[in-house]
Enzyme design. Structure first.
Site, mmCIF file in Angstrom:
data_model
loop_
_atom_site.group_PDB
_atom_site.id
_atom_site.type_symbol
_atom_site.label_atom_id
_atom_site.label_comp_id
_atom_site.label_asym_id
_atom_site.label_seq_id
_atom_site.Cartn_x
_atom_site.Cartn_y
_atom_site.Cartn_z
ATOM 1 N N HIS B 67 6.311 -11.583 1.356
ATOM 2 C CA HIS B 67 6.099 -10.335 1.194
ATOM 3 C C HIS B 67 6.060 -9.005 1.794
ATOM 4 C CE1 HIS B 67 5.183 -11.975 -2.902
ATOM 5 N NE2 HIS B 67 5.643 -10.990 -4.019
ATOM 6 N N PRO B 68 6.639 -8.135 2.022
ATOM 7 C CA PRO B 68 6.561 -7.526 3.218
ATOM 8 C C PRO B 68 5.641 -6.646 3.213
ATOM 9 C CG PRO B 68 7.710 -6.221 1.396
ATOM 10 C CD PRO B 68 7.988 -7.949 0.419
ATOM 11 N N SER B 84 12.359 -4.910 -4.234
ATOM 12 C CA SER B 84 11.144 -4.200 -3.564
ATOM 13 C C SER B 84 11.100 -2.766 -2.661
ATOM 14 C CB SER B 84 10.885 -4.927 -2.224
ATOM 15 O OG SER B 84 9.116 -3.987 -2.033
ATOM 16 N N GLU B 87 9.966 0.039 -6.273
ATOM 17 C CA GLU B 87 9.674 -0.352 -6.190
ATOM 18 C C GLU B 87 8.746 0.183 -5.476
ATOM 19 O OE1 GLU B 87 10.095 -4.643 -7.861
ATOM 20 O OE2 GLU B 87 8.558 -4.229 -6.385
ATOM 21 N N GLN B 88 8.448 0.215 -3.945
ATOM 22 C CA GLN B 88 7.526 1.094 -2.957
ATOM 23 C C GLN B 88 8.435 2.293 -3.460
ATOM 24 O OE1 GLN B 88 7.024 -0.611 1.011
ATOM 25 N NE2 GLN B 88 7.756 -2.400 0.650
ATOM 26 N N PHE B 119 -0.618 -7.618 2.491
ATOM 27 C CA PHE B 119 -1.233 -7.218 1.236
ATOM 28 C C PHE B 119 0.146 -7.128 0.562
ATOM 29 C CE2 PHE B 119 -1.761 -2.689 -1.113
ATOM 30 C CZ PHE B 119 -3.624 -2.985 -1.654
ATOM 31 N N ALA B 122 0.789 -4.989 -6.883
ATOM 32 C CA ALA B 122 2.627 -3.981 -7.368
ATOM 33 C C ALA B 122 2.492 -2.815 -7.822
ATOM 34 C CB ALA B 122 2.166 -5.010 -9.296
#
EC number: 4.1.1.97
Lengths: 178, 178
Positions: B67-68, B84, B87-88, B119, B122
């Site tokens: 994961h980033p 991602s 989502e971000q 870290f 969601a």
């Protein structure tokens, strides 16, 4: 790159460098980082292999399904990983004539249909004449033994990719483990 | 997309569609394909979760390491996966001012140093004000419980991504299993 350098990597660097040791499975490199420090190439490689061997059968099949067909769609579309592009090129698979390419596509399709995963072969240890013969031969094997054969090819590919990255240094720069 | 369609996919199509349900772990989707047919979204999702739960600890940490960072290097460099990035962006993390971004980078670095994985949260269930607070809170947790929390977040992300792909159809088009 020597093992002192490898053992000093944080997980981000490690996955950047070793993420494609197993084709499109950075999860495996990311898991192997937990086992550092490594005493040398063989030790590092054994952690990759142990992770593969410990997976349930579905996971082992999953690894195979992350591999591209040889001389298949990804090669045609230019979407191979850099490692696979180089390996297929070295085996002469990037310059097949149309007849040979169609013959290989047909065999690949039969193989995928029979086993539920693609035909995986360490292309750098083969050549354009051998690949279709070997594919036709393995198409006749039993599913259980063919899964083992295919995972053995994944390990050969991993070994060659690790050797490319670590080369001669990996043996000469062994480090003391605690 | 309904489950009849999903159950008819060959493994190539299935990995193309579901390969990033778990971030950068197409191996997991490729393994889950072995468990078809699926009766609905929940059944499909449970196979993803069962695979994650059955991995050794190093493999579970490996998933997290794929994961980033939130608002991290991949976002700055434009190398996030499409999922991602979306989502971000929805959480407002793509438009932080410099101070907030640097604060988050500092917390991310502390977290990676403490736990050996990034870290994971969601982001779509959070927002730009909550993310740094939650990160600072989880930074104080014990490693064992933090691993469980982080894998719970992976599952929330997977659930949201599956729902995006399967939407309302997944419940209305249940199929009979043999």
């Amino acid at each position: 790159m020597d093992m002192v350098k490898v053992n000093s990597m944080d997980f981000g660097e490690f996955v950047d460098v070793f993420g494609n040791i197993v084709e499109k499975c950075p999860l495996i490199a990311a898991a192997v980082w937990s086992q550092r420090p490594f005493s040398g190439l063989e030790d590092l490689e054994n952690h990759f292999f142990a992770f593969i061997d410990a997976l349930p059968r579905s996971g082992q099949e999953g690894i195979l399904r992350c591999h591209p067909d040889l001389a298949g769609r990804d090669l045609q579309q230019g979407t191979l990983t850099a490692e696979s592009q180089r390996e297929q090129s070295q085996a002469g698979l990037t310059s097949l004539d149309t007849d040979d390419r169609l013959r290989l596509q047909q065999l690949n399709a039969q193989y995928r249909e029979r086993f539920g995963f693609p035909f995986v072969l360490a292309a750098r240890l083969s050549d354009r004449a051998t690949v279709p013969r070997e594919l036709a031969r393995r198409l006749q094997c039993q599913p259980e033994s063919e899964l083992r054969t295919a995972l053995g090819e994944v390990k050969k590919i991993s070994h060659l990719r690790l050797t490319d990255l670590l080369g001669a240094h990996s043996h000469s720069a062994r480090v003391e483990l605690p």
